[in-house]
Motif scaffolding. Structure first.
Motif: not given
Length: 121
Positions: A71-85
């Motif tokens: 769950x922690x890694x998934x939230x971290x990946x979602x944050x990074x994807x939002x930054x890329x977006x």
């Protein structure tokens, strides 16, 4: 641990399962060997243990730890994807669909879906 005689799972307490006619498994059941089957015992599918079947086993604790890390890694990946977006949006002065933006948007949706799925299981 005293067992209660049962004919179906409804005869047992919560978190227990009715074991019946399992002579091949009788020596491994959590009650004394002098008790006869059928009887109620902790539901091992969900890894419940203890006197009242309300304690998590060691394997359950490992699953909880790994799921928390997931769950922690998934939230971290979602944050990074939002930054890329946001970087794509700023660079293109709006939302323009190209390979990078489309991949990022689909990955965000998939990540949110996976996060919801993991929280339900």
């Amino acid at each position: 641990m005293a067992t209660q005689v049962c004919t179906s799972n409804e005869d047992c307490r919560a978190n227990e399962y009715c074991f019946g006619r399992t002579e091949w498994y009788e020596s491994q059941l959590p009650w004394n060997n002098n008790l006869t089957l059928p009887g109620c015992a902790c539901n091992t599918f969900y890894a419940w243990t203890g006197q009242n079947c309300d304690t998590l086993s060691a394997s359950s604790k490992v699953v909880v730890a790994i799921s928390s890390l997931n769950c922690f890694l998934l939230l971290w990946c979602l944050f990074n994807l939002f930054v890329v977006f946001q970087q794509f949006r700023r660079r293109d002065k709006g939302i323009k669909l190209h390979a990078g933006m489309t991949t990022t948007m689909i990955s965000i949706v998939a990540g949110i879906g996976l996060l919801g799925w993991n929280s339900l299981t």
